[in-house]
Scaffold this motif. Structure first.
Motif, PDB file in Angstrom:
ATOM      1  N   ILE A   1      18.746  28.392 -49.075  1.00  0.00           N
ATOM      2  CA  ILE A   1      18.782  27.055 -48.486  1.00  0.00           C
ATOM      3  C   ILE A   1      17.794  26.980 -47.325  1.00  0.00           C
ATOM      4  O   ILE A   1      17.328  28.002 -46.816  1.00  0.00           O
ATOM      5  CB  ILE A   1      20.189  26.676 -47.967  1.00  0.00           C
ATOM      6  N   ILE A   2      17.486  25.774 -46.922  1.00  0.00           N
ATOM      7  CA  ILE A   2      16.814  25.568 -45.638  1.00  0.00           C
ATOM      8  C   ILE A   2      17.924  25.671 -44.597  1.00  0.00           C
ATOM      9  O   ILE A   2      18.942  24.974 -44.712  1.00  0.00           O
ATOM     10  CB  ILE A   2      16.162  24.173 -45.579  1.00  0.00           C
ATOM     11  N   ASN A   3      17.790  26.589 -43.631  1.00  0.00           N
ATOM     12  CA  ASN A   3      18.894  26.755 -42.684  1.00  0.00           C
ATOM     13  C   ASN A   3      18.589  26.184 -41.295  1.00  0.00           C
ATOM     14  O   ASN A   3      19.473  26.121 -40.442  1.00  0.00           O
ATOM     15  CB  ASN A   3      19.324  28.221 -42.607  1.00  0.00           C
ATOM     16  N   LYS A   4      17.347  25.785 -41.067  1.00  0.00           N
ATOM     17  CA  LYS A   4      16.995  25.277 -39.739  1.00  0.00           C
ATOM     18  C   LYS A   4      15.923  24.206 -39.872  1.00  0.00           C
ATOM     19  O   LYS A   4      14.985  24.362 -40.666  1.00  0.00           O
ATOM     20  CB  LYS A   4      16.455  26.439 -38.894  1.00  0.00           C
TER      21      LYS A   4
ATOM     22  N   PRO B   1      17.351  17.671 -49.402  1.00  0.00           N
ATOM     23  CA  PRO B   1      17.927  17.034 -48.222  1.00  0.00           C
ATOM     24  C   PRO B   1      17.033  15.908 -47.683  1.00  0.00           C
ATOM     25  O   PRO B   1      15.806  16.031 -47.652  1.00  0.00           O
ATOM     26  CB  PRO B   1      18.052  18.165 -47.204  1.00  0.00           C
ATOM     27  N   PHE B   2      17.717  14.825 -47.308  1.00  0.00           N
ATOM     28  CA  PHE B   2      17.049  13.648 -46.752  1.00  0.00           C
ATOM     29  C   PHE B   2      17.561  13.492 -45.327  1.00  0.00           C
ATOM     30  O   PHE B   2      18.754  13.309 -45.106  1.00  0.00           O
ATOM     31  CB  PHE B   2      17.389  12.423 -47.602  1.00  0.00           C
ATOM     32  N   LEU B   3      16.648  13.608 -44.356  1.00  0.00           N
ATOM     33  CA  LEU B   3      17.034  13.467 -42.956  1.00  0.00           C
ATOM     34  C   LEU B   3      16.438  12.187 -42.406  1.00  0.00           C
ATOM     35  O   LEU B   3      15.263  11.881 -42.643  1.00  0.00           O
ATOM     36  CB  LEU B   3      16.531  14.658 -42.125  1.00  0.00           C
TER      37      LEU B   3
ATOM     38  N   TRP C   1      10.667  23.550 -40.762  1.00  0.00           N
ATOM     39  CA  TRP C   1      11.948  24.038 -41.281  1.00  0.00           C
ATOM     40  C   TRP C   1      11.803  25.457 -41.797  1.00  0.00           C
ATOM     41  O   TRP C   1      10.709  25.898 -42.137  1.00  0.00           O
ATOM     42  CB  TRP C   1      12.553  23.099 -42.310  1.00  0.00           C
ATOM     43  N   VAL C   2      12.949  26.149 -41.798  1.00  0.00           N
ATOM     44  CA  VAL C   2      12.974  27.574 -42.133  1.00  0.00           C
ATOM     45  C   VAL C   2      13.871  27.792 -43.342  1.00  0.00           C
ATOM     46  O   VAL C   2      15.005  27.311 -43.383  1.00  0.00           O
ATOM     47  CB  VAL C   2      13.516  28.400 -40.940  1.00  0.00           C
TER      48      VAL C   2
ATOM     49  N   SER D   1      17.163  19.195 -33.361  1.00  0.00           N
ATOM     50  CA  SER D   1      17.260  20.543 -33.925  1.00  0.00           C
ATOM     51  C   SER D   1      18.528  20.594 -34.765  1.00  0.00           C
ATOM     52  O   SER D   1      19.597  20.213 -34.300  1.00  0.00           O
ATOM     53  CB  SER D   1      17.324  21.567 -32.791  1.00  0.00           C
ATOM     54  N   VAL D   2      18.390  21.019 -36.016  1.00  0.00           N
ATOM     55  CA  VAL D   2      19.508  20.963 -36.965  1.00  0.00           C
ATOM     56  C   VAL D   2      19.727  22.332 -37.594  1.00  0.00           C
ATOM     57  O   VAL D   2      18.777  22.969 -38.044  1.00  0.00           O
ATOM     58  CB  VAL D   2      19.200  19.952 -38.105  1.00  0.00           C
TER      59      VAL D   2
END
Lengths: 414, 88, 106
Positions: C45-48, C71-73, C89-90, C60-61
C-alpha cells in the motif's frame, strides 16, 4: 367441497379464509415486475382478487430502447397495452398511488380513491435521483437526456444524435452501483458507436464512468477494441471518469479533474426506488427496498412485498428478466401466505442479453437462491458468454436477444 | 430414482384440472421459452429432463442453457421437467 | 511510477481557499487477501502522503490497509504565496513518488 384449488398447492387452512371473501392483492406498477406479478397471481390462484395500478395507459419497454435511440427499432415496437392484463381477469386502475397506510392496509390514489388490500406488491421501478448529481434536474434532462425511462426521453436522445453533424462529440456518463440495467450504459455506448461509425464516422464517443468495473466488461471491451477503435473511449473511475456536476447550458460534464463539452450529452444519472416505495416506508437509507428473499416481503413493513428494480435483491441485477422471475416467485409466496402457509424457498434465474452491434450479441446469466437472507449466486452456474466465441455465436446470441424480447413481452402483456 | 418417479406421479395427479404449484425455478422458463421461440410447454417430461441434463453436462452445446442448468440438481431438473410437461 | 491525476488551480487570489485533488492509481493490496491456491497476497500500500507549499507542510497523511484501491485525496489550503505545491507519497516497498504543481497567487 374441495374448491377449485389443488390440494397440493394450497393447505386446508386456506379455505376458511376464502369462504367469506376473495383475498385482495393490490399490485402497484405495471412494468415487467408488476404486470408479471398480477398475471402470476391469477394463474396460481384464480380466486384471488387482483388489482393493478399503473399511471400510464401504455407500457413503454426499456429493454431494446437503446436500439430505438440509434434507429434500429421504432418506439411503437416498445409499447404494450394492458388489454391482455384485463383479459386475464385483473382489474386495471389507471392512476398514481400517492399514499399507503400499512395499519389499515389501504392505498390512496391521486384522484382520492382508496383501495384496500390483504397483501400489497410494489413494483415501482426507479426514480431519477436528480438531487444526487449537481446541475442535473428535470429541466436539464430536456437538454441532456437520461433516456433511462423509455419514451419521450428515448426519442429526444435519438433526435439529438440524428441532428448532430459528423465530427461531433457524444458524451455519456454512467453512475455508480446500484442502478437499473447494469450492462445498459455499455450496450448504449456500443450501439451509439455503431451508429456513429455507420453514419458519422468522424465523430467521437466518450463514456465517463463512476466505476472501475462493470457488467460483461471483458466482452464489451474486447468488442470495442475490435469494432470501434479510436471512436469509443471509456474513462474509468480511477482514470478520473466520475462525473460530479453537469451544466446543461454548456452541455458540459465536469469530473474531479476536468470538463468535457458535448454536442450530444447523455446523463445516466444516479437512481433510487420509485416514489411510492419511499411513501410506503419500505426504503432504507440507501434509497432501495430491503426484502426477505423467500417471499419478497419488505423487511421494514409487513404485508408489503417489493419486486423488480426497487428491491435489494442481493446478487440479482435490476433487469426486466429478474423482475419477471421475482414477480412469479413473489406471486407464489403471496398466495401461500394468504392461505396461512409458509412460502417455499425459490430458485431464481436471470438472463440478460446486450447488443454490441446489430449482429453481435453477448449475454450474462445467473441462478440464485437465498443464503443468509440475501439472494446469492449459485457457484458454478451462470456467467457470461465466452470471450473467444466465434462470430456465429455472437450472431446467434443477437438473434436470441430479439427472440427473448418477443417472448418476454408476450409472456407479460399478450 | 424410484422415489423421484413416485413424486412425479403425485405432482401430475395434483395438476389435473388446476395448476399444481411449480417447483423452484420452473416459472422462469417462460421468460425465454414461448409459443414462438423454442417452445417447451407440454413436451414429454423425459425429453425435457434429458435435454436439460445434456445442457448441464455440456454434452449438448448451448449459449445460456448450460450456464443456467448448472444451478440445478438432477432432482430439481426432473421436477421442472414434470411441471413444464403439464403446462399448455 | 503510479499513474496520477492532479487538479490544482493555476491561479488564486491571496487568502482564497483552494481545493487540491489527487487520484493515484495504486492497488492498495491489503495483505489480507489470498490467491485461489490459498497463498497470502503480500501487503503493498501507499503508507504515507505529504503535501507541502514552498516547503511548508499543508497535509501529512498516514494511510492504512483498509483504504480502497486508487486512493482519491481531496483537501483545502489557503493561498498565500506563489510557488510550488509538492506531493510525495511512499510505498510499502520504500519507493517514493513526487508530483509538483505551480500556482500563482495575486
Amino acid at each position: 367441497m374441495l374448491g377449485r384449488r389443488s390440494v397440493l398447492a394450497m393447505p386446508f387452512l386456506a379455505r376458511a379464509a376464502f369462504a367469506q371473501a376473495a383475498a385482495r392483492v393490490l399490485v402497484i406498477g405495471g412494468g415487467f415486475g408488476g404486470a408479471s406479478a398480477a398475471r402470476a397471481l391469477r394463474r396460481t390462484d384464480p380466486n384471488v382478487d387482483v388489482t393493478l395500478v399503473e399511471s400510464s395507459p401504455v407500457f413503454t419497454s426499456c429493454p431494446f430502447s437503446n436500439e430505438v435511440i440509434v434507429g434500429l427499432r421504432e418506439i411503437g415496437q416498445q409499447r404494450f397495452g394492458y388489454q391482455g392484463i384485463t383479459a386475464a381477469g385483473i382489474h386495471m386502475v389507471q392512476g398514481t398511488a400517492v399514499s399507503v397506510d400499512p395499519p389499515t392496509r389501504r392505498v390512496t390514489l391521486n384522484d382520492g380513491s382508496v383501495l384496500g388490500y390483504d397483501r400489497l406488491i410494489l413494483s415501482p421501478g426507479i426514480d431519477i435521483a436528480y438531487d444526487a448529481l449537481p446541475g442535473y434536474s428535470e429541466a436539464a434532462a430536456e437538454v441532456l437526456p437520461h433516456a433511462w425511462k423509455a419514451g419521450d426521453q428515448t426519442l429526444l436522445l435519438r433526435r439529438q444524435l440524428e441532428a448532430m453533424p459528423d465530427g461531433g462529440s457524444v458524451v455519456i456518463s454512467a453512475p455508480a452501483n446500484p442502478f437499473r440495467c447494469p450492462p445498459g450504459p455499455y450496450e448504449r455506448a456500443s450501439l451509439i458507436a455503431y451508429y456513429l461509425k455507420t453514419n458519422k464516422p468522424k465523430s467521437k464517443l466518450l463514456l465517463l464512468d463512476a466505476k472501475d468495473t462493470f457488467s460483461k466488461q471483458k466482452l464489451f471491451m474486447s468488442a470495442w477494441a475490435k469494432l470501434y477503435p479510436g471512436l469509443l473511449e471509456w474513462v474509468s473511475l480511477s482514470d478520473g471518469g466520475k462525473v460530479v456536476r453537469v451544466d446543461a447550458s454548456t452541455r458540459s460534464f465536469e469530473t474531479e479533474f476536468g470538463s468535457h463539452k458535448a454536442d450530444v450529452g447523455n446523463v445516466i444519472p444516479p437512481q433510487r426506488a420509485g416514489r411510492i416505495a419511499v411513501v410506503a416506508g419500505v426504503t432504507d437509507k440507501t434509497g432501495w427496498c430491503p426484502i426477505d428473499p423467500v417471499s419478497f416481503e419488505s423487511r421494514l413493513v409487513p404485508g408489503i412485498h417489493v419486486i423488480g428494480d426497487a428491491a435489494v435483491a442481493g446478487a440479482m441485477p435490476k433487469s426486466a428478466f429478474a423482475a419477471n422471475a421475482q414477480a412469479k416467485a413473489c406471486a407464489l409466496a403471496v398466495v401461500r401466505m394468504l392461505g396461512g402457509a409458509a412460502p417455499v424457498e425459490p430458485r431464481l434465474v436471470n438472463t440478460c442479453y446486450s447488443l454490441v452491434a446489430p449482429d453481435y450479441g453477448i449475454s450474462v446469466a445467473g441462478v440464485y437462491r437465498p443464503v443468509n437472507g440475501l439472494l446469492t449466486d449459485i457457484e458454478g452456474a451462470g456467467g457470461t458468454s465466452p470471450i473467444d466465441a466465434p462470430p456465429e455465436t455472437r450472431a446467434l446470441e443477437a438473434e436470441y436477444a430479439n427472440a427473448w424480447f418477443k417472448t418476454l413481452t408476450s409472456d407479460v402483456f399478450a | 430414482m424410484m422415489k423421484l418417479l413416485v413424486l412425479a406421479v403425485v405432482v401430475s395427479m395434483g395438476a389435473v384440472g388446476f395448476a399444481a404449484e411449480p417447483p423452484p425455478g420452473a416459472t422462469t422458463c417462460s421468460g425465454c421459452h414461448g409459443p414462438s421461440f423454442m417452445p417447451v410447454n407440454g413436451r414429454a417430461s423425459a425429453d425435457l429432463s434429458s435435454g436439460m441434463e445434456a445442457f448441464r453436462s455440456g454434452e449438448r452445446p448451448s449459449t445460456v442453457m448450460g450456464r443456467l442448468m448448472k444451478g440445478f440438481s438432477p432432482a430439481e431438473i426432473q421436477a421442472i421437467a414434470v411441471w413444464i410437461a403439464e403446462q399448455k | 511510477m503510479a499513474r496520477v491525476l492532479i487538479n490544482i488551480p493555476k491561479e488564486a487570489r491571496k487568502g482564497e481557499v483552494i481545493e487540491i485533488k489527487v487520484l493515484i492509481s495504486h492497488p492498495m493490496e491489503s495483505g489480507q487477501r489470498r490467491t485461489d491456491s490459498g497463498q497470502v497476497i503480500p501487503r503493498k500500500i501507499i503508507n504515507k502522503f505529504v503535501c507541502t507549499w514552498n516547503g511548508d507542510e499543508v497535509l501529512s497523511v498516514d494511510l492504512f490497509p483498509a483504504i480502497a484501491a486508487n486512493p482519491f485525496l481531496s483537501f483545502f489550503a489557503v493561498a498565500d504565496v506563489s510557488g510550488t505545491i509538492s506531493m510525495t507519497w511512499v510505498d510499502d516497498d520504500g519507493a517514493t513518488q513526487t508530483e509538483l504543481a505551480s500556482i500563482t497567487v495575486t
